[in-house]
Design an enzyme around this catalytic site. Structure first.
Site, PDB file in Angstrom:
ATOM      1  N   ASP A  44       0.800  -1.198  -0.019  1.00  0.00           N
ATOM      2  CA  ASP A  44      -0.058  -0.082   0.061  1.00  0.00           C
ATOM      3  C   ASP A  44       0.692   1.525   0.030  1.00  0.00           C
ATOM      4  O   ASP A  44       2.229   1.334   0.232  1.00  0.00           O
ATOM      5  CB  ASP A  44      -0.913  -0.035   1.250  1.00  0.00           C
ATOM      6  CG  ASP A  44      -0.327  -0.698   2.615  1.00  0.00           C
ATOM      7  OD1 ASP A  44       0.923  -0.515   2.650  1.00  0.00           O
ATOM      8  OD2 ASP A  44      -1.106  -1.017   3.238  1.00  0.00           O
TER       9      ASP A  44
ATOM     10  N   ASN B  74      -7.498  -3.669  14.310  1.00  0.00           N
ATOM     11  CA  ASN B  74      -8.802  -3.974  13.822  1.00  0.00           C
ATOM     12  C   ASN B  74      -8.920  -5.238  12.913  1.00  0.00           C
ATOM     13  O   ASN B  74     -10.046  -5.290  12.375  1.00  0.00           O
ATOM     14  CB  ASN B  74      -9.497  -2.635  13.370  1.00  0.00           C
ATOM     15  CG  ASN B  74      -8.855  -2.059  11.985  1.00  0.00           C
ATOM     16  OD1 ASN B  74      -7.876  -2.951  11.719  1.00  0.00           O
ATOM     17  ND2 ASN B  74      -9.257  -1.301  11.727  1.00  0.00           N
TER      18      ASN B  74
ATOM     19  N   HIS C 234      -7.163  -5.439  10.044  1.00  0.00           N
ATOM     20  CA  HIS C 234      -6.696  -5.075   8.548  1.00  0.00           C
ATOM     21  C   HIS C 234      -5.787  -5.829   8.239  1.00  0.00           C
ATOM     22  O   HIS C 234      -4.745  -5.868   8.874  1.00  0.00           O
ATOM     23  CB  HIS C 234      -6.975  -3.549   8.308  1.00  0.00           C
ATOM     24  CG  HIS C 234      -5.706  -2.646   8.691  1.00  0.00           C
ATOM     25  ND1 HIS C 234      -5.848  -1.384   9.282  1.00  0.00           N
ATOM     26  CD2 HIS C 234      -4.469  -3.086   8.997  1.00  0.00           C
ATOM     27  CE1 HIS C 234      -4.961  -1.029   9.625  1.00  0.00           C
ATOM     28  NE2 HIS C 234      -3.952  -2.039   9.793  1.00  0.00           N
TER      29      HIS C 234
ATOM     30  N   GLU D 142      -9.742  -2.266   5.387  1.00  0.00           N
ATOM     31  CA  GLU D 142     -10.345  -2.230   6.617  1.00  0.00           C
ATOM     32  C   GLU D 142     -11.516  -2.939   6.859  1.00  0.00           C
ATOM     33  O   GLU D 142     -12.109  -3.542   6.003  1.00  0.00           O
ATOM     34  CB  GLU D 142     -10.666  -0.665   6.813  1.00  0.00           C
ATOM     35  CG  GLU D 142      -9.788   0.338   6.767  1.00  0.00           C
ATOM     36  CD  GLU D 142      -8.721   0.375   7.799  1.00  0.00           C
ATOM     37  OE1 GLU D 142      -8.533  -0.589   8.679  1.00  0.00           O
ATOM     38  OE2 GLU D 142      -7.786   1.373   8.124  1.00  0.00           O
TER      39      GLU D 142
END
Ligand code: F6R
Length: 261
Positions: free
Chosen positions: A67, A135, A137, A142
């Protein structure tokens, strides 16, 4: 999915690096999928060391990062291009043109399509390195991301923006958008290693290894991968229910393979 429980974060990096060294020794022209963030830094240090000692070479290696932020130039100190130069590329014998990171200043739709095409024309990713967000990801996929998604633009979750604010000074504008490989893209890697260390990752590790597979915990999709290895330290493993089983498998694997993991 195989789970290795290491004593501490240094050992997580050691086992992760061992996987990469094995990959590069058995296929010197490997295509690696790389991650940024705090977790892989110690692994990259070990790869730099192994390269200096002549045990591995990056001369024929191609890399694709997961990313990049949208809206910051690759020269920006917080770009993932800068991160990779600082923590790996500037210290090994890799050709710059063989290193790929999505470009955050180009048309993101077009860049996403081209990134996918470049991965395909490189023959796909042999070994993908992943961290995991608190979380759940992976990349910047996400919670609620499509489990079949391809490289595209994602809006970062407020938790992720907060977690990553440590890298930006207070007067700097922190991007809220990124280009990320999709979950479907990541899942096409022939082998995946996911690293996690520290008790703040314990819930994410529990969910990804033992929870139901759900878009609410993107990393849980690794349960569907046929060659995924999760390497965690004791703090990150503390909520796993089957911990004794993973340790038993680990002992048996070591017994069968000698000291090699
Ligand atoms: C980074 C990335 C992210 C991180 C994750 C964990 O390229 O794709 O998914 O792996 O946010 O970050 P750290 O390692 O900083 O806890």
């Amino acid at each position: 999915m195989r789970v290795i429980i290491a004593e501490n974060a240094d050992n997580v990096a050691f086992y992760g690096a061992q996987q990469c060294v094995h990959q590069l020794q058995s296929k010197p022209e490997s295509v690696l999928g790389l991650a940024t963030g705090s977790t892989p830094i110690a692994l990259y240090e070990q790869l730099i060391q192994q390269c200096r000692e002549g045990k591995i070479s990056f001369a024929g290696v191609w890399t694709f990062n997961l990313d990049e932020y949208i809206g910051i130039d690759e020269q920006h100190p917080q770009s993932y291009r800068s991160f990779m130069q600082e923590h790996l590329f500037d210290h090994v014998d890799i050709e710059r043109e063989n290193t790929h990171i999505p470009k955050g200043m180009l048309d993101p739709e077009e860049e996403s399509r081209e990134y996918e095409a470049k991965i395909t024309s490189a023959g796909g990713i042999d070994l993908q390195i992943l961290g995991v967000g608190r979380n759940g990801h992976i990349g910047f996929n996400e919670p609620t991301s499509s489990l079949g998604s391809r490289t595209r633009v994602k809006t970062l979750a407020p938790d992720t923006i907060r977690d990553n604010s440590r890298f930006f000074s207070s007067d700097e504008e922190q991007p809220h958008l990124a280009i990320t490989m999709g979950i479907g893209t990541i899942m096409e890697a022939r082998k995946i290693i996911l690293l996690a260390a520290g008790e703040n990752k314990a819930d994410a590790v529990k969910a990804l290894v033992e929870g139901p597979m759900t878009a609410m915990q993107p990393a849980s999709v690794l349960q569907m991968h046929t060659n995924a290895l999760v390497i965690v330290d004791k703090a990150a493993a503390q909520k796993l229910e089957m911990i004794e089983y993973y340790q038993w498998v680990q002992q048996e694997t070591l017994r069968l393979q000698g000291a090699d993991c």
